[in-house]
Design an enzyme around this catalytic site. Sequence first.
Site, PDB file in Angstrom:
ATOM      1  N   SER A 297      67.382  -2.791 -25.307  1.00 54.71           N
ATOM      2  CA  SER A 297      66.405  -3.435 -24.440  1.00 54.71           C
ATOM      3  C   SER A 297      65.788  -2.380 -23.530  1.00 54.71           C
ATOM      4  O   SER A 297      65.822  -1.181 -23.861  1.00 54.71           O
ATOM      5  CB  SER A 297      67.103  -4.534 -23.627  1.00 54.71           C
ATOM      6  OG  SER A 297      66.155  -5.293 -22.924  1.00 54.71           O
ATOM      7  N   ASN A 298      65.216  -2.767 -22.420  1.00 53.69           N
ATOM      8  CA  ASN A 298      64.620  -1.808 -21.481  1.00 53.69           C
ATOM      9  C   ASN A 298      64.763  -2.337 -20.063  1.00 53.69           C
ATOM     10  O   ASN A 298      65.271  -3.424 -19.856  1.00 53.69           O
ATOM     11  CB  ASN A 298      63.152  -1.555 -21.853  1.00 53.69           C
ATOM     12  CG  ASN A 298      62.358  -2.836 -21.846  1.00 53.69           C
ATOM     13  OD1 ASN A 298      62.170  -3.454 -20.811  1.00 53.69           O
ATOM     14  ND2 ASN A 298      61.902  -3.271 -23.024  1.00 53.69           N
ATOM     15  N   ARG A 299      64.302  -1.541 -19.099  1.00 49.54           N
ATOM     16  CA  ARG A 299      64.582  -1.860 -17.693  1.00 49.54           C
ATOM     17  C   ARG A 299      63.529  -2.737 -17.027  1.00 49.54           C
ATOM     18  O   ARG A 299      63.468  -2.783 -15.809  1.00 49.54           O
ATOM     19  CB  ARG A 299      64.712  -0.555 -16.894  1.00 49.54           C
ATOM     20  CG  ARG A 299      65.922   0.264 -17.263  1.00 49.54           C
ATOM     21  CD  ARG A 299      66.088   1.403 -16.276  1.00 49.54           C
ATOM     22  NE  ARG A 299      67.009   2.400 -16.758  1.00 49.54           N
ATOM     23  CZ  ARG A 299      68.332   2.290 -16.690  1.00 49.54           C
ATOM     24  NH1 ARG A 299      68.878   1.218 -16.143  1.00 49.54           N
ATOM     25  NH2 ARG A 299      69.098   3.245 -17.145  1.00 49.54           N
ATOM     26  N   SER A 300      62.702  -3.397 -17.790  1.00 56.53           N
ATOM     27  CA  SER A 300      61.697  -4.268 -17.170  1.00 56.53           C
ATOM     28  C   SER A 300      62.384  -5.346 -16.330  1.00 56.53           C
ATOM     29  O   SER A 300      63.288  -6.037 -16.799  1.00 56.53           O
ATOM     30  CB  SER A 300      60.863  -4.935 -18.273  1.00 56.53           C
ATOM     31  OG  SER A 300      60.140  -6.005 -17.719  1.00 56.53           O
TER      32      SER A 300
ATOM     33  N   ALA B  38      57.511  -6.284 -21.422  1.00 61.23           N
ATOM     34  CA  ALA B  38      57.854  -4.956 -21.947  1.00 61.23           C
ATOM     35  C   ALA B  38      58.519  -5.178 -23.300  1.00 61.23           C
ATOM     36  O   ALA B  38      59.736  -5.376 -23.395  1.00 61.23           O
ATOM     37  CB  ALA B  38      58.788  -4.242 -20.987  1.00 61.23           C
TER      38      ALA B  38
END
Length: 219
Positions: free
Chosen positions: A23-26, A90
């Site tokens: 995943s990502n840090r959004s 994101a």
Amino acid sequence: MFERVIIVSGPTVEPIDPVRFISNRSSGKTGFHLANEAKKREIQEIIFITGPTNYIPSDVKVIQVETAQSMRDRILNYFDKAKVIVMAAAVSDYRSAEYFSEKIKKGDDRIYLEFVKNPDIIKEIGEKKSDDQILVGFAAETSNIFENAREKFERKNLDLLVLNEISKENPVFNEDSNQVFFITKNETIKLDKMKKSAIAALIWDEIFKIYNQMKVKFK
Ligand code: C5P
């Protein structure tokens, strides 16, 4: 007055095995503020499609998704009647090529995972949209920011691109304030650094401005 708008927010989560994902840090803050600002406008139905986030607005229709593919499918379910689609999510560009139904066991010192590209959701919507639908995208650039943003604006058939310059002075992620540019068909507008909620209000002002220009065109 808009019949329906769709705001897409948060990160996507792409599973690898039953317990792991990429995943990502959004944080989902921008989408959250966009929904809250939308509530103050003349909009009949606000659909909020989001990946996992703590920032879920109240009094809107919330649809929670995990993967880019499910995000795409849910957007398309609501697309026809939507006058505005704001893609503030994101989206993970890649997902694991394989989903392992059993937890991957610890063993070798080095393991390899293969990734495949996710659908470019906004590009697909840009291809599908009609002349009276407004599509808003976001971009985070670190170099040649205006050239890259203008190219993205054209290639994805957008009506408004909100451009973030990522730098030490403007870290963007997880911050409450941000400095952005609006890229529209004829203009590049630099906004002052301000709270994300204030940016969200100006994004809606710009969307309504674009809509009014369209109305003039269609008369
Ligand atoms: O090309 P780039 O990922 O920088 O574009 C960012 C914009 O495209 C954002 O509005 C994001 O929500 C959208 N996007 C998308 N599908 C992807 C990747 C990004 O809709 N697979």
